[in-house]
Design a protein around this motif. Structure first.
Motif, PDB file in Angstrom:
ATOM      1  N   UNK A 168       0.866  -1.180   0.000  1.00  0.00           N
ATOM      2  CA  UNK A 168       0.000   0.000   0.000  1.00  0.00           C
ATOM      3  C   UNK A 168       0.900   1.227   0.000  1.00  0.00           C
ATOM      4  N   UNK A 169       0.776   2.055  -1.031  1.00  0.00           N
ATOM      5  CA  UNK A 169       1.578   3.265  -1.134  1.00  0.00           C
ATOM      6  C   UNK A 169       0.690   4.477  -0.847  1.00  0.00           C
ATOM      7  N   UNK A 170       1.113   5.270   0.123  1.00  0.00           N
ATOM      8  CA  UNK A 170       0.323   6.414   0.582  1.00  0.00           C
ATOM      9  C   UNK A 170       1.150   7.677   0.380  1.00  0.00           C
ATOM     10  N   UNK A 171       0.593   8.647  -0.324  1.00  0.00           N
ATOM     11  CA  UNK A 171       1.387   9.842  -0.586  1.00  0.00           C
ATOM     12  C   UNK A 171       0.555  11.060  -0.924  1.00  0.00           C
ATOM     13  N   UNK A 172       1.229  12.165  -1.109  1.00  0.00           N
ATOM     14  CA  UNK A 172       0.595  13.411  -1.484  1.00  0.00           C
ATOM     15  C   UNK A 172       0.293  13.402  -2.986  1.00  0.00           C
ATOM     16  N   UNK A 173      -0.548  14.333  -3.481  1.00  0.00           N
ATOM     17  CA  UNK A 173      -1.008  14.285  -4.864  1.00  0.00           C
ATOM     18  C   UNK A 173       0.094  14.180  -5.913  1.00  0.00           C
ATOM     19  N   UNK A 174       1.254  14.789  -5.650  1.00  0.00           N
ATOM     20  CA  UNK A 174       2.321  14.743  -6.650  1.00  0.00           C
ATOM     21  C   UNK A 174       2.829  13.334  -6.905  1.00  0.00           C
ATOM     22  N   UNK A 175       2.532  12.412  -6.000  1.00  0.00           N
ATOM     23  CA  UNK A 175       2.948  11.028  -6.214  1.00  0.00           C
ATOM     24  C   UNK A 175       2.279  10.443  -7.455  1.00  0.00           C
ATOM     25  N   UNK A 176       1.073  10.895  -7.762  1.00  0.00           N
ATOM     26  CA  UNK A 176       0.388  10.412  -8.962  1.00  0.00           C
ATOM     27  C   UNK A 176       1.130  10.840 -10.224  1.00  0.00           C
ATOM     28  N   UNK A 177       1.700  12.034 -10.193  1.00  0.00           N
ATOM     29  CA  UNK A 177       2.491  12.493 -11.340  1.00  0.00           C
ATOM     30  C   UNK A 177       3.728  11.633 -11.513  1.00  0.00           C
ATOM     31  N   UNK A 178       4.351  11.264 -10.380  1.00  0.00           N
ATOM     32  CA  UNK A 178       5.523  10.386 -10.435  1.00  0.00           C
ATOM     33  C   UNK A 178       5.163   9.048 -11.059  1.00  0.00           C
ATOM     34  N   UNK A 179       4.056   8.471 -10.621  1.00  0.00           N
ATOM     35  CA  UNK A 179       3.640   7.172 -11.154  1.00  0.00           C
ATOM     36  C   UNK A 179       3.303   7.246 -12.647  1.00  0.00           C
ATOM     37  N   UNK A 180       2.969   8.452 -13.115  1.00  0.00           N
ATOM     38  CA  UNK A 180       2.642   8.618 -14.530  1.00  0.00           C
ATOM     39  C   UNK A 180       3.849   8.668 -15.441  1.00  0.00           C
ATOM     40  N   UNK A 181       5.053   8.694 -14.883  1.00  0.00           N
ATOM     41  CA  UNK A 181       6.271   8.755 -15.690  1.00  0.00           C
ATOM     42  C   UNK A 181       6.465   7.448 -16.451  1.00  0.00           C
ATOM     43  N   UNK A 182       7.006   7.529 -17.673  1.00  0.00           N
ATOM     44  CA  UNK A 182       7.130   6.338 -18.532  1.00  0.00           C
ATOM     45  C   UNK A 182       7.873   5.168 -17.880  1.00  0.00           C
ATOM     46  N   UNK A 187       5.101  -0.807 -13.059  1.00  0.00           N
ATOM     47  CA  UNK A 187       4.532  -0.659 -11.719  1.00  0.00           C
ATOM     48  C   UNK A 187       3.051  -0.323 -11.824  1.00  0.00           C
ATOM     49  N   UNK A 188       2.690   0.593 -12.734  1.00  0.00           N
ATOM     50  CA  UNK A 188       1.279   0.972 -12.883  1.00  0.00           C
ATOM     51  C   UNK A 188       0.420  -0.231 -13.253  1.00  0.00           C
ATOM     52  N   UNK A 189       0.975  -1.147 -14.031  1.00  0.00           N
ATOM     53  CA  UNK A 189       0.222  -2.332 -14.433  1.00  0.00           C
ATOM     54  C   UNK A 189      -0.109  -3.231 -13.240  1.00  0.00           C
ATOM     55  N   UNK A 190       0.612  -3.064 -12.157  1.00  0.00           N
ATOM     56  CA  UNK A 190       0.397  -3.893 -10.965  1.00  0.00           C
ATOM     57  C   UNK A 190      -0.496  -3.203  -9.927  1.00  0.00           C
ATOM     58  N   UNK A 191      -0.949  -1.987 -10.226  1.00  0.00           N
ATOM     59  CA  UNK A 191      -1.845  -1.285  -9.307  1.00  0.00           C
ATOM     60  C   UNK A 191      -3.259  -1.823  -9.499  1.00  0.00           C
ATOM     61  N   UNK A 192      -3.823  -2.402  -8.442  1.00  0.00           N
ATOM     62  CA  UNK A 192      -5.146  -2.999  -8.555  1.00  0.00           C
ATOM     63  C   UNK A 192      -6.237  -2.157  -7.915  1.00  0.00           C
ATOM     64  N   UNK A 193      -5.855  -1.147  -7.139  1.00  0.00           N
ATOM     65  CA  UNK A 193      -6.820  -0.235  -6.541  1.00  0.00           C
ATOM     66  C   UNK A 193      -6.128   1.099  -6.278  1.00  0.00           C
ATOM     67  N   UNK A 194      -6.828   2.181  -6.583  1.00  0.00           N
ATOM     68  CA  UNK A 194      -6.239   3.507  -6.410  1.00  0.00           C
ATOM     69  C   UNK A 194      -7.350   4.504  -6.080  1.00  0.00           C
ATOM     70  N   UNK A 195      -7.059   5.398  -5.117  1.00  0.00           N
ATOM     71  CA  UNK A 195      -8.074   6.377  -4.732  1.00  0.00           C
ATOM     72  C   UNK A 195      -7.399   7.653  -4.244  1.00  0.00           C
ATOM     73  N   UNK A 196      -8.011   8.787  -4.602  1.00  0.00           N
ATOM     74  CA  UNK A 196      -7.517  10.087  -4.139  1.00  0.00           C
ATOM     75  C   UNK A 196      -8.516  10.672  -3.143  1.00  0.00           C
TER      76      UNK A 196
END
Length: 215
Positions: A168-182, A187-196
């Motif tokens: 479970x990764x918990x972070x501030x909104x900018x973490x979503x931008x990090x995960x969006x990097x190519x 890693x994104x393919x392994x995310x099975x649940x996400x909520x802001x």
């Protein structure tokens, strides 16, 4: 000053505890609409038994309280083993050792390969006896590229065809931008649940204040 605050709030106002503590306290968890939805995503993700769950929100949105509320629900469960790490610009080798230590693995005078091998063995043993191992990475926005890559590699720990660790990764909104990097496609393919976690509305703010006064 703290003694004066204690006397004023607990004695004068007849409260059972100081009402404005900075440290999150799961005992005061308030199930607003957004927090109930977040709990739903957490529970769904955990029910899958694999992959990553991502929870983000602004400072003060209740992320840590939410996670502590989740852990409190499992604190006496023999089949739920949680380890928590708080990120502070950690690099790859640092996160490996910190995670291993959080699960109780001795890392003293051990090279990285040995630490990983011992951690994997522990997680497999947990799985064999029917226990779920969950890693919580708090302040995830501080994780370096190498640390995130190490976390992704943890998802490869398996016993047979079953994953032996969820993250479970918990972070501030900018973490979503990090995960969006190519470089984090895998890693994104392994995310099975996400909520802001967004803000609560005016009505729920009133209900929250009432809830805290009654808690």
């Amino acid at each position: 000053m703290q003694d004066l605050d204690k006397a004023m709030y607990e004695e004068f106002y007849n409260l059972t505890a100081l009402p404005f503590q900075l440290t999150p306290d799961h005992r005061f968890f308030f199930g607003s609409d957004v927090h109930k939805r977040a709990m739903g995503h957490l529970e769904f993700g955990l029910s899958q038994g694999e992959g990553f769950i991502v929870i983000t929100g602004e400072v003060g949105s209740g992320k840590t309280t939410l996670i502590r509320h989740l852990l409190a629900q499992h604190e006496n469960a023999a089949d739920f083993i949680a380890a928590n790490v708080t990120s502070s610009k950690l690099e790859g080798d640092d996160i490996v050792r910190m995670v291993a230590q959080a699960f109780g693995v001795d890392t003293a005078e051990q090279d990285k390969a040995t630490v990983l091998r011992n951690l994997e063995s522990l997680l497999i043993e947990n799985h064999r006896r029917g226990a779920r191992s969950v890693l919580i990475a708090d302040e995830a926005q501080n994780l370096s590229v190498s640390a995130l890559e190490e976390l992704r590699m943890f998802a490869n720990f398996q016993h047979g065809h079953a994953a032996v660790l969820q993250v479970i990764m918990v972070g501030q909104p900018e973490f979503r931008s990090t995960l969006g990097m190519p470089q984090f496609d895998q890693l994104r393919q392994r995310i099975i649940a996400s909520y802001h976690l967004g803000p609560i509305n005016e009505l729920e703010t009133h209900e929250y204040v009432t809830h805290r006064l009654r808690s």
